[in-house]
Design an enzyme around this catalytic site. Structure first.
Site, mmCIF file in Angstrom:
data_model
loop_
_atom_site.group_PDB
_atom_site.id
_atom_site.type_symbol
_atom_site.label_atom_id
_atom_site.label_comp_id
_atom_site.label_asym_id
_atom_site.label_seq_id
_atom_site.Cartn_x
_atom_site.Cartn_y
_atom_site.Cartn_z
ATOM 1 C CB ALA A 1 44.837 41.379 33.364
ATOM 2 N N GLY B 1 50.060 49.434 33.542
ATOM 3 C CA GLY B 1 50.626 48.274 34.204
ATOM 4 C C GLY B 1 49.963 46.998 33.703
ATOM 5 C CB CYS B 2 51.294 43.639 32.992
ATOM 6 S SG CYS B 2 52.237 43.273 34.475
ATOM 7 C CG ASN B 3 49.388 42.488 37.861
ATOM 8 O OD1 ASN B 3 49.423 41.420 37.254
ATOM 9 N ND2 ASN B 3 50.266 42.798 38.807
ATOM 10 C CB VAL B 4 46.598 48.154 35.583
ATOM 11 C CG1 VAL B 4 45.514 49.188 35.364
ATOM 12 C CG2 VAL B 4 47.367 48.407 36.868
#
Lengths: 347, 347, 347, 347
Positions: free
Chosen positions: D155, D150-153
């Protein structure tokens, strides 16, 4: 890696974009990077995106620093680039992203810039169509000096030139209104360019025939129209985006409405970087972000008696740095499209 | 608190702006708020800024729900407002923010909307100047039905009407290009209105003479010009801001260039909400954000033979909700400026 | 109109916002407006939204220019405001929007600012709750000197203070991360504040315990917690908007999770400008744009053992200019809410 | 051109970004493009930037349509991708950009998604450091199934993992607050994603431990910390930009402050896509726009007893599509960096 490229004025936005594109170019390597007031700074302090060049330092912009490269690209304020260019050897390919060598008419230069004319160089807009069916591309192979077009100029020219060349629009009452991203104004510290002033705001500038891009647009469109004088009302507006120009250009319909679309379709059929969109789809600057691509669309407003042609470009890519590299490819005998992105970073 | 105002279509952006302005109005109170698909929802779920109305619930839009108020303001899709209006008593002041009652020409309505014309109401743009020196303001005191102008229409009309009324510009080849904030398109769930699509992008829409605001602009400008037919090329563009319209309008100079500025200065000298800016200062939408104010500037481009007039408004304030309340003030015999903000929320 | 207000530092963003609010205030009138480097300029050249003050010129910031008013508001860089304040008569109400008189701890001032401490004034955050159940409001009636809080400080304090006062969160490991609009950084011409740098970008600044707002936040939260020392990690980030602060503040749950919401609800139940939103609805800065309003929400993350409290304010309104006028109302014995907008300009 | 890649879910933002990157990849070609509700549409209607694919039409997402390719990338809603994946041959490389195959803990899946767990695949974050000094990269060569993070993950993980692996921060009280661009929410037509709602606004969502990315972050950070349980407060906020995530992550200092920077420097010294910035320079999302690059910086706030680590990525590039292609390169035995841009499109 065949050739190396020095960049003068590398701390600014055009300089940064040139470096971004050169880093991905298979035949052109990054050479010396120079600056004026920022000389001595690390390049990455001004361009955090250029992480691959994190060890580079900006040197002062001098002929000595720029020597020893196959190509020199000048991203300098107008006036300055002519001075620097005059000191460079004849056998080096020099591309000027500034205005100094674009205009062929010394009087027009004098009227809009108020200084002595530095002379004109071959003009780096390959897709500019001429009345005779040729294109500006023909002037570039083997050239050693190239004037890179202004970004607003590129947008307006690509939008309208096919209609003038085909004779379906009249050159005598053209109106262009542009929505422009802020990076076209550069990194100069002016209050009206502060983020707080720009976000949430649309505002015009240089209204009423005073913008310095006007004679350059007229020069291009006159070439397209086969010599007929061009009358132009030109209004740029700043809108809240970093990059992009959307040029809405209208001219009086002077031929058969049914022939209009074909004029544009024919002009750009084989172009790798300029595309007439499918009917009904209009350009958006987002679709060309970061790409050396222009999207164009055209329609006829019969009630108004006008053709409306709209072009979208990225002012830093196809509007400046991409155009420089495209022209350099042509001048050096490389494939015209080498190393240039064509897909915009959307959304 | 003298009168109460019911809002039909209160879940949308125009509805929210009407409520914001009414909360600060000393003589008009908020009555019933209604909606269609959102009926039953809490108002604050759609308008978190209306914290003072946190206990309000949206009722269904019916004549019964709207009954018992001194004023009803309709912020409904075109077609719907005429149906609702037809059921309201004659002695209630009704203002329609939709298009249904703006056009006097039934054929123009039919051509652009394709439905039966509902008839025309007194037009709520007080500052619209007529050739005879009068203004549209005269039609509003005591009126019981008022058609609130379209937002793009207001911007273009206020920009150019003084020049037409004074005869210093020609009505036959007007070109208007607008930079528009997204709230003018309302809250409808369309892909091209998603934030990801809008931010970083400028894009045109309704290009080539098809926008429904065209006949309304022509109607206004024809009134200004004293009946001469108006030819108009009109192109709106969406730019990345929520509110605001910047209208760049050019027309051919038809009189003495030296008389141009005076035409605008005279027309707006005593206007509380429309201001010709000091020479050299150009409008920016930020300066009118949230205010019932239009900023206008004009210049002559002699080389192009055109006058360039530019207006900035907030599409939801002076463009819709503020205009409605300004007209309501006039109709009810209240001071025209009552309760209306004049200072934009900048930066 | 009872009293007149002079504004020192009127060319900046805080100055402009003070003037916008004063123009709508029924009891406070705009007096002299002063500036430093911009003295002699027309006010409207810096604040095009202040069309009603188009005839005003900025005078130099001197004690003489500021004399003869009932109220003086200082919107000056830190260091400067103490110097100017020292020259003003004791019987004039002086409000300092700068930092000079906020801190009670001279050592903290010295540590973060490196200059001599100018002393502390009554602190203008009426809604700040104390452990003893009182509020900071009590200190303001009749005051002649008021220190207006910092904007980031206001957001963090209003978000968390109720929990500390009620003892449901611990003061020893607070983490605050803020999304901040650019106007909080003022109009200074710094490269990182250019629109081209800000749009499309989120970036942190003053990371790692060095931001000057930290001791002020600690001072407030210590007051709320009844004297317990406050440990705070504080990170502001710049995001692409002109106005607004969204403060996400977490602290360790130290009491009963079921008592958390009541702590906030009780603290703000009667506040006209600070609102705990309905459950499930989270603050957005858009809803408070231009308003002297703070929106707050709170929840418990039991798995993380933390309370998350979030506040949204407009940094120029409730964060600066609105706070100044709210405090002036209290000091002058006017109704606290007089002349202050409570509804945000959304969308 | 070695292999062809089919994209399922090509009408969305992740799909468009995959196609943009594949068009520039020297060894992977674009195969079939499929969609669900948009099947039958021309691809360019949804992705105007993909002008080179203007002749492509979206096919329905079926196993048959996806057959015959070397690689299939699924850019589908969670739940859907597992269903489609189950029908694909074992010898095809399948990468899932959705969540279905990321979690190893079926109970965590059940708790956050409420459906049956589809099982876990090798996890496509090559730079994830483990306590034992290895990296997740080791799991990917030869893999036939890869779960794209996941993208937030990505980061949060890249920001903090080095400190946990080195033991200089504690895993038990981590706080992450993110500023997120809107494209991470996809193209779904939800009112809060309309441009009018987003521009000028910062707003949190999924506050209080309910965001579905939390167990995935915990899984990664637990791997980094060598198995110690991870406690995390996680708050994402939407800010007005299309792309980009800025993750501000703080954790308690558990070792020597002087060893902190070295932990990050060592972890990322040889990484081509993850860079610890020079001291004092903080990440900005603009610098990684469109690039498969993460910029990271870290500092110690001794007064707060916390380490602050910040990472910037482009959610669609390094956060999704770039990560997929990087992992595909590894799985296929191609150079890891092949075809992936490293320079952000700034400004």
């Amino acid at each position: 890696m065949g050739a190396t490229v020095a960049i003068a004025g590398a701390s600014g936005y055009a300089g940064g974009e040139l470096l971004r594109l050169l880093l991905a170019h298979p035949e052109l390597g990054v050479g010396t990077v120079t600056a004026h007031s920022k000389a001595g700074d690390r390049l990455i302090a001004h361009h955090p995106q250029l992480i691959e060049l994190a060890d580079r330092t900006l040197e002062p912009t001098t002929a000595e620093a720029l020597a020893g490269h196959d190509v020199v690209i000048l991203a300098l304020p107008h006036g300055t680039s002519a001075q620097v260019a005059a000191q460079l050897p004849d056998d080096v390919l020099v591309l000027d992203c500034g205005a100094d060598h674009r205009l062929t008419d010394a009087a027009a230069w004098q009227r809009f810039y108020g200084t002595e004319h530095a002379g004109s160089w071959p003009y780096g807009l390959p897709e500019l169509v001429r009345k005779d069916g040729g294109k500006q591309r023909d002037a570039l192979p083997g050239a050693k000096r190239i004037a890179v077009p202004g970004c607003n100029v590129t947008a307006v020219t690509l939008a309208l030139a096919p209609g003038l060349a085909a004779g379906v629009v009249a050159p005598d009452d053209i109106v262009a209104v542009l929505a422009c991203g802020t990076s076209g104004a550069g990194k100069s510290l002016k209050p009206h360019l502060l983020a707080s002033e720009i976000m949430g705001a649309a505002s015009p500038y240089a209204v009423g025939g005073v913008h310095r891009h006007i004679p350059e647009i007229q020069q291009n469109l006159q070439l397209a129209s086969g010599g007929a004088p061009v009358t132009l009302s030109f209004t740029p507006t700043l809108v809240p985006m970093s990059r992009g120009i959307l040029a809405t250009v209208t001219a009086k319909l002077s031929g058969d409405a049914g022939s209009v679309r074909a004029a544009w379709a024919d002009a750009y059929a084989d172009e790798p970087f300029v595309h007439l969109l499918p009917e009904g789809q209009w350009p958006t600057t987002a679709a060309v972000l970061g790409a050396n691509t222009a999207h164009v669309q055209v329609t006829v407003d019969e009630a108004a008696g006008r053709v409306v042609a709209i072009a979208a470009i990225d002012n830093l890519a196809k509007g400046t740095a991409g155009a420089a590299i495209q022209s350099a490819n042509l001048a050096l005998g490389l494939p015209e499209t080498l190393g240039l992105p064509t897909t915009g970073v959307a959304p």
